[in-house]
Every structure is written in structure tokens, then in C-alpha cells.
Design a protein around this motif. Sequence first.
Motif, PDB file in Angstrom:
ATOM      1  N   THR A   1      15.956  -4.866   9.435  1.00 28.99           N
ATOM      2  CA  THR A   1      15.155  -3.585   9.431  1.00 28.99           C
ATOM      3  C   THR A   1      13.791  -3.737   9.077  1.00 28.99           C
ATOM      4  O   THR A   1      12.968  -3.089   9.428  1.00 28.99           O
ATOM      5  CB  THR A   1      16.082  -2.490   8.468  1.00 28.99           C
ATOM      6  N   ARG A   2      13.403  -4.666   8.126  1.00 25.96           N
ATOM      7  CA  ARG A   2      11.892  -4.757   7.401  1.00 25.96           C
ATOM      8  C   ARG A   2      11.098  -5.210   8.908  1.00 25.96           C
ATOM      9  O   ARG A   2      10.073  -4.894   8.755  1.00 25.96           O
ATOM     10  CB  ARG A   2      11.974  -5.792   6.694  1.00 25.96           C
ATOM     11  N   LYS A   3      11.726  -6.058   9.704  1.00 23.74           N
ATOM     12  CA  LYS A   3      10.984  -6.540  10.958  1.00 23.74           C
ATOM     13  C   LYS A   3      10.716  -5.146  11.756  1.00 23.74           C
ATOM     14  O   LYS A   3       9.515  -5.111  12.265  1.00 23.74           O
ATOM     15  CB  LYS A   3      11.972  -7.285  11.885  1.00 23.74           C
ATOM     16  N   ILE A   4      11.524  -4.150  11.831  1.00 26.10           N
ATOM     17  CA  ILE A   4      11.227  -3.069  12.505  1.00 26.10           C
ATOM     18  C   ILE A   4      10.083  -2.112  11.920  1.00 26.10           C
ATOM     19  O   ILE A   4       9.149  -1.695  12.573  1.00 26.10           O
ATOM     20  CB  ILE A   4      12.281  -2.208  12.695  1.00 26.10           C
ATOM     21  N   VAL A   5      10.246  -2.059  10.630  1.00 20.19           N
ATOM     22  CA  VAL A   5       9.172  -1.291   9.602  1.00 20.19           C
ATOM     23  C   VAL A   5       8.059  -1.974   9.722  1.00 20.19           C
ATOM     24  O   VAL A   5       6.987  -1.238   9.944  1.00 20.19           O
ATOM     25  CB  VAL A   5       9.806  -1.251   8.036  1.00 20.19           C
TER      26      VAL A   5
ATOM     27  N   MET B   1      22.381  -0.694   0.088  1.00 20.93           N
ATOM     28  CA  MET B   1      21.203   0.370  -0.056  1.00 20.93           C
ATOM     29  C   MET B   1      20.213  -0.178  -0.989  1.00 20.93           C
ATOM     30  O   MET B   1      18.935   0.123  -0.841  1.00 20.93           O
ATOM     31  CB  MET B   1      21.586   1.759  -0.509  1.00 20.93           C
ATOM     32  N   GLN B   2      20.508  -0.734  -2.190  1.00 22.95           N
ATOM     33  CA  GLN B   2      19.583  -1.392  -3.016  1.00 22.95           C
ATOM     34  C   GLN B   2      18.951  -2.699  -2.410  1.00 22.95           C
ATOM     35  O   GLN B   2      17.747  -2.776  -2.683  1.00 22.95           O
ATOM     36  CB  GLN B   2      20.238  -1.905  -4.535  1.00 22.95           C
ATOM     37  N   ILE B   3      19.609  -3.436  -1.614  1.00 21.46           N
ATOM     38  CA  ILE B   3      19.010  -4.591  -1.239  1.00 21.46           C
ATOM     39  C   ILE B   3      17.965  -4.064  -0.166  1.00 21.46           C
ATOM     40  O   ILE B   3      16.727  -4.565   0.149  1.00 21.46           O
ATOM     41  CB  ILE B   3      20.004  -5.379  -0.360  1.00 21.46           C
ATOM     42  N   TYR B   4      18.297  -3.054   0.653  1.00 25.12           N
ATOM     43  CA  TYR B   4      17.405  -2.612   1.895  1.00 25.12           C
ATOM     44  C   TYR B   4      15.906  -1.847   1.183  1.00 25.12           C
ATOM     45  O   TYR B   4      14.914  -2.242   1.412  1.00 25.12           O
ATOM     46  CB  TYR B   4      18.129  -1.475   2.635  1.00 25.12           C
TER      47      TYR B   4
ATOM     48  N   THR C   1      12.568  -3.836   1.905  1.00 27.95           N
ATOM     49  CA  THR C   1      11.564  -3.147   2.616  1.00 27.95           C
ATOM     50  C   THR C   1      10.451  -2.706   1.519  1.00 27.95           C
ATOM     51  O   THR C   1       9.365  -2.140   2.069  1.00 27.95           O
ATOM     52  CB  THR C   1      12.151  -1.894   3.142  1.00 27.95           C
ATOM     53  N   ASN C   2      10.877  -2.759   0.061  1.00 23.09           N
ATOM     54  CA  ASN C   2       9.813  -2.301  -0.747  1.00 23.09           C
ATOM     55  C   ASN C   2       9.476  -0.764  -0.661  1.00 23.09           C
ATOM     56  O   ASN C   2       8.283  -0.139  -0.790  1.00 23.09           O
ATOM     57  CB  ASN C   2       8.325  -3.092  -0.894  1.00 23.09           C
ATOM     58  N   ARG C   3      10.335   0.125  -0.338  1.00 20.50           N
ATOM     59  CA  ARG C   3      10.446   1.325  -0.093  1.00 20.50           C
ATOM     60  C   ARG C   3      11.638   2.434  -0.627  1.00 20.50           C
ATOM     61  O   ARG C   3      12.653   1.847  -0.840  1.00 20.50           O
ATOM     62  CB  ARG C   3      10.231   1.737   1.460  1.00 20.50           C
ATOM     63  N   GLU C   4      11.419   3.530  -1.148  1.00 20.10           N
ATOM     64  CA  GLU C   4      12.569   4.101  -1.771  1.00 20.10           C
ATOM     65  C   GLU C   4      13.323   4.682  -0.531  1.00 20.10           C
ATOM     66  O   GLU C   4      12.746   4.994   0.395  1.00 20.10           O
ATOM     67  CB  GLU C   4      11.838   5.440  -2.614  1.00 20.10           C
ATOM     68  N   ILE C   5      14.548   4.640  -1.117  1.00 19.95           N
ATOM     69  CA  ILE C   5      15.715   5.056  -0.044  1.00 19.95           C
ATOM     70  C   ILE C   5      16.371   6.449  -0.303  1.00 19.95           C
ATOM     71  O   ILE C   5      16.762   6.516  -1.665  1.00 19.95           O
ATOM     72  CB  ILE C   5      16.742   4.090   0.523  1.00 19.95           C
ATOM     73  N   PHE C   6      16.119   7.434   0.465  1.00 17.47           N
ATOM     74  CA  PHE C   6      17.132   8.867   0.220  1.00 17.47           C
ATOM     75  C   PHE C   6      18.421   8.770   1.167  1.00 17.47           C
ATOM     76  O   PHE C   6      18.076   8.320   2.037  1.00 17.47           O
ATOM     77  CB  PHE C   6      16.058  10.053   0.532  1.00 17.47           C
ATOM     78  N   VAL C   7      19.415   9.052   0.341  1.00 17.59           N
ATOM     79  CA  VAL C   7      20.572   9.045   1.163  1.00 17.59           C
ATOM     80  C   VAL C   7      21.105  10.551   1.392  1.00 17.59           C
ATOM     81  O   VAL C   7      21.055  11.551   0.645  1.00 17.59           O
ATOM     82  CB  VAL C   7      21.830   8.250   0.403  1.00 17.59           C
ATOM     83  N   ALA C   8      21.676  10.744   2.653  1.00 21.96           N
ATOM     84  CA  ALA C   8      21.868  12.132   3.153  1.00 21.96           C
ATOM     85  C   ALA C   8      23.316  12.703   2.234  1.00 21.96           C
ATOM     86  O   ALA C   8      23.994  11.800   1.698  1.00 21.96           O
ATOM     87  CB  ALA C   8      22.487  11.979   4.526  1.00 21.96           C
TER      88      ALA C   8
ATOM     89  N   GLU D   1      20.763  13.626  -4.965  1.00 20.33           N
ATOM     90  CA  GLU D   1      19.510  13.647  -6.001  1.00 20.33           C
ATOM     91  C   GLU D   1      19.415  12.104  -6.182  1.00 20.33           C
ATOM     92  O   GLU D   1      18.026  11.763  -6.619  1.00 20.33           O
ATOM     93  CB  GLU D   1      20.043  14.354  -7.395  1.00 20.33           C
ATOM     94  N   GLU D   2      20.132  11.222  -6.330  1.00 20.60           N
ATOM     95  CA  GLU D   2      20.040   9.700  -6.615  1.00 20.60           C
ATOM     96  C   GLU D   2      19.376   9.050  -5.589  1.00 20.60           C
ATOM     97  O   GLU D   2      19.782   9.301  -4.285  1.00 20.60           O
ATOM     98  CB  GLU D   2      21.267   9.101  -7.032  1.00 20.60           C
ATOM     99  N   THR D   3      18.468   8.168  -5.826  1.00 18.15           N
ATOM    100  CA  THR D   3      17.820   7.630  -4.868  1.00 18.15           C
ATOM    101  C   THR D   3      17.735   6.106  -5.200  1.00 18.15           C
ATOM    102  O   THR D   3      18.131   5.650  -6.239  1.00 18.15           O
ATOM    103  CB  THR D   3      16.301   7.846  -4.499  1.00 18.15           C
ATOM    104  N   PHE D   4      17.506   5.145  -4.220  1.00 17.02           N
ATOM    105  CA  PHE D   4      17.473   3.779  -4.325  1.00 17.02           C
ATOM    106  C   PHE D   4      16.116   3.392  -4.531  1.00 17.02           C
ATOM    107  O   PHE D   4      15.474   3.527  -3.381  1.00 17.02           O
ATOM    108  CB  PHE D   4      18.100   2.821  -3.224  1.00 17.02           C
ATOM    109  N   LYS D   5      15.592   2.946  -5.533  1.00 17.38           N
ATOM    110  CA  LYS D   5      14.151   2.564  -5.625  1.00 17.38           C
ATOM    111  C   LYS D   5      14.058   1.049  -5.847  1.00 17.38           C
ATOM    112  O   LYS D   5      14.874   0.475  -6.426  1.00 17.38           O
ATOM    113  CB  LYS D   5      13.495   3.145  -7.080  1.00 17.38           C
ATOM    114  N   PRO D   6      13.176   0.319  -5.167  1.00 14.55           N
ATOM    115  CA  PRO D   6      12.637  -0.851  -5.224  1.00 14.55           C
ATOM    116  C   PRO D   6      12.632  -1.749  -6.740  1.00 14.55           C
ATOM    117  O   PRO D   6      12.007  -0.930  -7.496  1.00 14.55           O
ATOM    118  CB  PRO D   6      11.571  -1.101  -4.459  1.00 14.55           C
ATOM    119  N   ILE D   7      13.080  -3.000  -6.915  1.00 14.06           N
ATOM    120  CA  ILE D   7      13.022  -3.409  -8.164  1.00 14.06           C
ATOM    121  C   ILE D   7      12.096  -4.589  -8.077  1.00 14.06           C
ATOM    122  O   ILE D   7      12.400  -5.305  -7.503  1.00 14.06           O
ATOM    123  CB  ILE D   7      14.646  -3.963  -8.578  1.00 14.06           C
ATOM    124  N   PRO D   8      10.992  -4.165  -8.767  1.00 16.50           N
ATOM    125  CA  PRO D   8       9.897  -5.384  -8.723  1.00 16.50           C
ATOM    126  C   PRO D   8       9.995  -6.667  -8.577  1.00 16.50           C
ATOM    127  O   PRO D   8       9.619  -7.519  -7.592  1.00 16.50           O
ATOM    128  CB  PRO D   8       8.843  -4.890  -9.737  1.00 16.50           C
TER     129      PRO D   8
END
Length: 556
Positions: free
Chosen positions: A425-429, A456-459, A463-470, A510-517
Amino acid sequence: MATKYTIGVDYGTQSGRAVLVDLSNGREVADHVTPYPHHVIDECLPDSGIKLEHDWALQHPDDYLEVLRRSVPAVIAQSGIDAADVIGIGIDFTACTMLPIDEQGEPLCFSSEYINNPHSWVKLWKHHAAQPEADKINKIAAERGEAFLPRYGGKISSEWMIAKIWQILDEAPEIYERADMFLEATDWVISQMTGSIVRNSCTAGYKAIWHKQEGYPDKEYFKALDPRLEDLTETKLRGDVISLGSNAGGLTDKMAEMMGLESGIAVAVGNVDAHAAVPAVGVVTPGKLVMAMGTSICHMLLGTEEKQVEGMCGVVEDGIIPGLYGYEAGQSAVGDIFEWYVEESLPGYVKEEAAKEGIGVHQWLEKEASAFKPGQTGLLALDWWNGNRSVLVDTDLTGMIIGMTLLTKPQEVYRTLLEATAFGTRKIVDAFHSNGVTVDALYACGGLPQKNRLLMQIYADVTNREIFVADSKQTPALGAAMFAAVAAGEAAGGYDTIIDAAEKMARVKEETFKPIPENVELYDRLYKEYSKLHDYFGRGENDVMKRLKSIKKSTE
């Protein structure tokens, strides 16, 4: 004022689902599933038993009407609402799922004259028997320098409309001649509801090489494919192409009676399953990549201009949201890889451990794999178990794991497979980002995000981007219901634009997955290694995967 509703019908591969939605807040009030009575027809035709060849996949068009007969009345009954408060209906569909029809709009397979000819039936999206035609479509387009080819990542798929039509012409010219038109199934079902035929901009653009400014490729190109195809777009592909959210017409008396709805209510133009999910997660502006995650991933992104991006599946003006360019890319195996590992490669003791703990095998693996830090397994994989769609567009590539030792554990392999799909997915991003189509955040819908938090946390970290889930488990149906609200319009109790509809009806958790530095830093190092392997095996420097395939073939 009484609450108003619309119905979204999601046509999948095995079944159709109707969802009744409250227009004030997007709440899914009731849903009902109708399995297709004839399932996927991939071995022999119903009744006659005529055998189908390898790579065929057909469906029975009446199965689609059966969903309307059963599931629409069921959601009205289940909810207890007054059917008069339903102001519109919309659908989404698999694509390209297409069929030949006569002058009355009847499928040719309904005719006793053609019922025993497999080419008269609906060709499902995963009908792959038109590969020889697809190869010629690509070869001739490349030789002629056709401008459309880069818009589709350099390859037109055997799953798409033109290849399927050409296969019919090649193998059953009498069906080709008899067909008044070839239609996407999504457009055919809409025509059954309204009594008139229109084509939607989504399937026309992504599956039939249509372009809003330029139309279809010119006659000379089709003539170069086969002189008999020269007039295809003016004859059997004729018809208005209209944008998503448009009203295709009012519901006919006959269909209203069959479904228990009011006649004359708005029927939105047809749509595609993954694309309908985009507004359902609230994405109606550029910069947000939507991932429909299941057995594979469809990546969708909005932009303000048309750019060329390596390996994309398509870019279509009005293809996802009217007024914007819709970009699509994809990974051809994701959930399928995890399923393969669990079904085909897992030691028995893992299943026993999971059973002892009273949890599923995937849950056990996720729990155990969560204990590792990025890079701690010492493993890396290329996620090409079913070839590579984006960005390499090469079905002959295969999967690989590197770094195994005698101490490697199943949960480490499992984690590595999750990571490999995230790198894909990162290749695509990165491809979008580096070509000027920005990606600021990711949105996830489909089966996987609801089931696997580690994934989801790995993604997010990779990708170093926040993920929102439907928040909805039925995002395509919700999206179809939203477009129905737009087709009905504000005056009828709906919305005038999909942006207005999304503001009120779309929902993410409400809960999102945020990148862990610290994870981002480690994954950056791993991604550099993944990229080296990706280019070495995927861009021709070492074609060992293809040579292995060819050796295998020579032994059969």
C-alpha cells in the motif's frame, strides 16, 4: 416533518443486500440479504448442463431482480416504516459485470433461441476467459500510441468491457450480431427499475475506456482491433453517460408494486461497489485515500486534475465524486494471503492453542504477532501471492519470504505477511504522492479493518499516516443510499449534492490509528529493503519468478 429514507442495494458476487437508511443521520435502520439462487455459474449452464470452459464465470440476470423482490420488501417490513417515506433507491455492483440485451432491454439468455449459448449470459467481473482479446487490445494500443493507455496504468484488463465484447464477437458472432446493446449489469438493473437505459460515468470510465472530454477511443482504433468492431461505440455501446447521483428516472409502477415502494420515486444511476463506499466514509474532497479492504484492496483517491501515475487502474473525471477526478489503484491479494497462510501453511499446534483459549486462529495469531516490534522477526516478504496490480501491473509475479531460520515461528510469518501488504500500500501511496496527487490520510472500510487492529496499526506506521475506519459494515450500500438521496434532491427530503449528504450521513469510528514515531522509523528502514527486493524481482533485473512458472508449466 416525517423522517425520510432511501434504500441502497449492494450487489456482491454471491448475494445482494438491501439497506434502509435514515437520511437525517445515515443510520442503517434495517438490512436483508438475498443469496443468488443460481450462485456463480462457472462449471455448467443451469438446466441444460452445457459445460463451460476454464476461466469462465457467469450469472443469471433474474437473480438480481430476485434481490429486489425479496430484500426490498423485507427491509420495509423489518423496520415498520411507512413505504411512502422512502424517497429514492440506489444500487452498487461488481464490475465489469456485463450482458448482451435485445431491443426491448431483455437479456439474450432469457430467449429460448440463445439460452444454451454461454455468451448470451451475464459475464461476471471475474470471468477471465477474454485474456487473449485483452492482450491484443493492449498490444495494438501500445503500437498505435493510444492516449488512453497511460490512464489505465498501461494495461486494459481481461475483466473489462471491451475484452468481453470482443470475446463474444470472436467466439459467438451470432450473439454479437443479435445484441442491440452491451450493458453493465448495474445499468441493466437500473433500466429495469426506470424503463429507460442510461450508462453511469463510473463503469464507463473505469471499465469501458470512456473519457468525459474525449469519449471512447476513435473508430480507427477499434477497426485496428477487428474491422467488425469499427462502429461498436456508436451502436452497441451507444447511450448517454451520466454522472453519479443523477436521477436515472422514476420507479415504474410495475417495479414499485413488486418492491412495495411508491411509484415515481428517484432511482439513482448505477455505481460500483468499492467506489460507492468513498462518500460513505465521508470522503468527498482530495487528499484522502480510501482503502476497501477485504480479500484484496481497492485504493481510491480524489484529485482536482488528471495526472499520470504509474500502475494505477484508472483515472476518471466524475468517476467517484462529481466534479473531481477519481483515481483507482489496487493490490490483488491481501486478506487472501492471510487466509492462505492459515488454511495451507499453519502447524496444527496453533489451531489447538487457539481452540484451548476459545478464540479463532486469526485472533490468536494477531495476539501473538502483536508482541513483536517492527523488524524483530528478521523477516521480509513480497506480497505477490496473486501477482501485482499496482504499481507493477504484472500477474506473473509471485510471493516471497526472506530471512527464515530454524527458529522462525508462525506468528512471526503472520506478522511479516501483514507488513508486506502494508508495504504494498505504501508503494501505491508514494506513487500518487510523487506524481502530484496528494495523500494526507487513509480511510479504511470493508471486512478487514473491523477484524484486525494490529493490521491497521501496521498500515498507519508503515505509511506514516493517520487511519480513519468506517463505522458502517455495509459502506457500499450506505453510499448507494446516499447517492439515492442526492438523486431525490433536497425538495423531496434528500440532498442536492453528495457533499451535503456526506456531511449528515457518512460515519467513521471515533477511534483512529495514529502512527507511532519509533515504529515509523523502523519501518522506514524495512521499507528501503522491501523497495530493493520489489524492484529487483519486479522490474526485470531478476525474472526468476517467471522462469519458475515456466519450468512448472513445462512439467505439466
